[in-house]
Design an enzyme around this catalytic site. Structure first.
Site, short mmCIF file in Angstrom:
data_model
loop_
_atom_site.label_atom_id
_atom_site.label_comp_id
_atom_site.label_asym_id
_atom_site.label_seq_id
_atom_site.Cartn_x
_atom_site.Cartn_y
_atom_site.Cartn_z
CD GLU A 45 -5.00 7.11 2.80
OE1 GLU A 45 -4.09 6.90 3.57
OE2 GLU A 45 -5.26 7.05 1.71
CG ASP B 151 -1.89 1.16 1.31
OD1 ASP B 151 -2.13 1.80 0.28
OD2 ASP B 151 -2.72 1.35 2.31
C1 BGC Z 1 -4.45 3.77 1.10
C2 BGC Z 1 -5.09 2.72 0.06
C3 BGC Z 1 -5.24 3.26 -1.59
C4 BGC Z 1 -3.87 3.66 -1.92
C5 BGC Z 1 -3.61 3.87 -3.36
C6 BGC Z 1 -3.34 4.54 0.32
O1 BGC Z 1 -2.98 5.56 0.82
O2 BGC Z 1 -4.18 3.45 2.06
O3 BGC Z 1 -6.43 2.26 0.62
O4 BGC Z 1 -5.73 1.97 -2.23
O5 BGC Z 1 -3.35 4.61 -1.15
O6 BGC Z 1 -4.55 5.19 -3.66
#
Ligand code: BGC
Length: 639
Positions: A527, A331
């Site tokens: 987030e 991730d």
């Molecule tokens: C997130 C993921 C996401 C990824 C790609 C990350 O910051 O935790 O859930 O899929 O970014 O955008």
């Protein structure tokens, strides 16, 4: 006889010679790595190579293709590159890149469905120019519809789908999402989210269906089946799903985040293996059984090791025990997060079982480090072959080698039926928590309604984050979207007067309106930026509620938020309370239920606490201090 001075000189010469020998050896390795690949390479595959034959079993096609590949070609397949970091488009074929992504908010200059399709189609044809022509995966965060694309249908965020408790609906939402992804040429979505939030202070609660393992398993599986449904009869091509985040996300402890900007996101999951297995593993087991082809590892830590380096959980449990056949993807910056030595960080993550590395910033260093690590024996050939074999397996299984490359349809041609579906999903996601004197549903011919609140006429707030931009937007002007206020205005009879003022500043003199509707809630956040010690209503909204109380006979409170908020005092002061979660682009779905065109059927997908001391919620859905919650999971009136 040596003098001290002579001894010192000899020592200096030895050190100097040692350094020269070391430099020459390192240079030798570099030269042998970069200029001379001692392994014999196969010649170019013939036109009728086995791997190109659709009638052959996938495993045979994978083995055949692998046998043609050089180390560089294999390493390229293991890279997932954020499109903004591409130095030039030709690098896709030069480095044999396996996958590209649009990190949230990363969009083409011409930000329309067509602009996206042009951009991705061009990347895909560049990949076809490479020696072996291996198709490119293009990943997007279509976590509630392909919501970064203007004109796409924006479905309720997962927490709202959790409230519907309706796997058939979720499957249809995922099917519709898959079509809208395909329209833009992308073929991979970083969804569904199988996290189980136990602490509403976390900024990612709304990305999850529920805190309950069984509900997450049920809806997660339905979503994967829907997303991975073949797009057309004639080919078997489908959009790849990515259950995420493996594993234990939602049980991080407050104030343990490794990211100094955050409080709980990217924190430490303090759970025994028994609880990790009983609560968090089942949704992934079912996702594997539903043939999900990729799994994303989370940014959390378990014990004292980051999840990305947990060989036991990734290789032993996910791959060997659950028999996952697809590939494991990291991730964002997860492989390197908090590490100063990215060479060592790469080796430990790959050896733990990560097959594809998400690279937001720098793929050149990644490919160089991988080559070095392999030549120095730090990452074995077998590990690289296993990783690439899994990636190729997923590409074959999703039909990418066999698709004709044409983009399916125009977004506008399909969006009407999808908007209807989204409106239905919104209606089913509403949860009625209080309804004194059966105030709801409101009669369509009521004489006078006053509407107020920060989320009443604000599509950005009702869509939440991961819409147009990563952190979402504030305001209207989103192609095709309807605000909740628009929905109310459409739903009432022609004789009903609907007045709106965001702050609820209505004249206090004169006759009161019969009904005040306060539509209040949270600003979008994504987030860790949404980690919040005390999620509650904003001052402006509290005032709007008071203003409505002064100018209306009865007040209905509608909460538009990504999580339960601390609202006990407001609950007492209103006649009815509805939770709308983050409903997305179809505000009319809220009005459908308020005015009785549809019944309230939603139930709380997670418990609603009164105060922070009750957090985290236990795995059986109780407050951790044993006190009474405001509402339990599963509560909802008019069921
Ligand atoms: C997130 C993921 C996401 C990824 C790609 C990350 O910051 O935790 O859930 O899929 O970014 O955008």
């Amino acid at each position: 006889m040596y003098t001290n001075k002579m001894k010192f000189t000899r020592a200096r010469i030895s050190i100097f010679l040692f350094i020269i020998v070391a430099i020459v050896s390192v240079l030798g390795i570099v030269i042998s790595i970069d200029l001379f690949d001692p392994r014999p390479q196969k010649s170019n595959p013939k036109e009728n190579a086995l791997y190109l034959d659709m009638t052959q079993p996938i495993d045979a096609r994978v083995a055949d293709l692998l046998s043609y590949m050089t180390l560089e070609e294999k390493i390229g397949q293991m890279a997932l590159v954020e499109r903004n970091s591409l130095i030039e488009e030709k690098d896709i074929s030069k480095y044999n890149l396996g996958a590209l992504l649009s990190g949230a908010g990363s969009k083409p200059e011409e930000n329309t469905g067509e602009g996206w399709a042009k951009m991705i189609t061009s990347y895909k044809s560049e990949a076809k120019q490479s020696r072996l022509g291996i198709p490119l995966l293009y990943g997007v965060d279509a976590i509630h519809g392909h919501a970064h694309v203007p004109g796409a249908t924006v479905f309720p965020h997962s927490i709202g789908l959790g409230a519907t408790n309706d796997p058939e609906l979720v499957k249809n939402v995922a099917k519709a999402t898959a079509k809208e992804i395909a329209v833009t040429g992308a073929n991979w979505s970083f969804s569904p989210n199988l996290d189980q939030p136990k602490d509403i202070r976390w900024g990612r609660v709304y990305e999850a269906f529920s805190d309950d393992s069984a509900l997450v398993s049920k809806l997660g599986t339905a979503y994967i089946e829907g997303l991975q449904t073949p797009l057309e009869e004639k080919t078997k091509t489908f959009i790849l799903a990515t259950p995420k985040h493996y594993i234990g996300l939602g049980s991080m402890v407050w104030d343990t985040s490794l990211n100094k900007n955050f409080r709980i996101d990217q924190g430490v999951t303090k759970l025994s293996e028994t609880l990790l297995r009983s609560d968090y593993l089942p949704p992934f087991r079912e996702a594997v059984d539903a043939e999900a082809l990729s799994v994303m590892v989370g940014l959390n830590t378990w014990g004292d090791t980051e999840m990305i380096r947990q060989e036991y959980l990734i290789t032993d449990v996910l791959k060997n025990e659950l028999k996952f056949k697809g590939f494991v993807v990291s991730d964002w910056y997860g492989v390197y997060e908090g590490r100063s030595n990215i060479f060592v960080a790469t080796i430990s993550a790959i050896n733990a079982g990560v097959d594809m590395v998400m690279l937001p910033f720098d793929y050149v260093t990644f490919t160089r480090n991988m080559k070095w690590a392999n030549r120095l024996g730090l990452i074995a050939d077998e590990r690289i072959n296993e990783a690439v074999g899994r990636i190729l397996y997923a590409k074959f299984a999703a039909g990418l080698f066999d698709e004709d490359g044409s983009v399916l349809l125009h977004l506008n041609n399909i969006s009407d039926s999808h908007r209807e579906l989204a409106r239905q999903a919104v209606a089913q996601s509403l949860v009625l928590l209080k309804n004194d004197d059966a105030l709801l549903p409101i009669k369509q011919n009521v004489r006078h309604i006053r509407v107020a609140g920060s989320s009443a006429d604000n599509v950005g707030r009702q869509m939440g984050a991961w819409s147009i931009e990563w952190q979402g937007i504030d305001g209207n002007g989103v192609v095709g979207a309807t605000s909740i206020l628009n929905g109310i205005q459409e739903a009432v009879s022609p004789s009903t007067k609907v007045e709106y003022d965001r702050l609820g500043n209505f004249p206090e003199e004169g006759r009161k309106a019969e009904i005040g509707i306060a539509i209040v809630g949270e600003k979008p956040y994504a987030e860790g930026w949404g980690d919040n010690e005390y999620p509650t209503l904003e001052v402006e909204d509290l005032q709007a509620i008071k203003n409505l109380q002064a100018t209306c006979d009865k007040v209905v409170l509608i909460v538009v938020s990504g999580r339960p908020l601390f609202i006990e005092p407001e609950l007492d002061s209103v006649s009815a309370l509805v939770v709308a979660w983050l409903p997305g682009s179809e505000g009319s779905g809220v009005a459908d239920v308020l005015f009785g065109r549809q019944q309230f059927t939603g139930t709380l997908p997670l418990p609603w606490p009164v105060r922070p001391e009750q957090l985290p919620i236990t795995s059986s859905g109780e407050a951790s201090d044993g006190s009474n919650l405001l509402f339990k999971r599963g509560f909802g009136l008019n069921k």
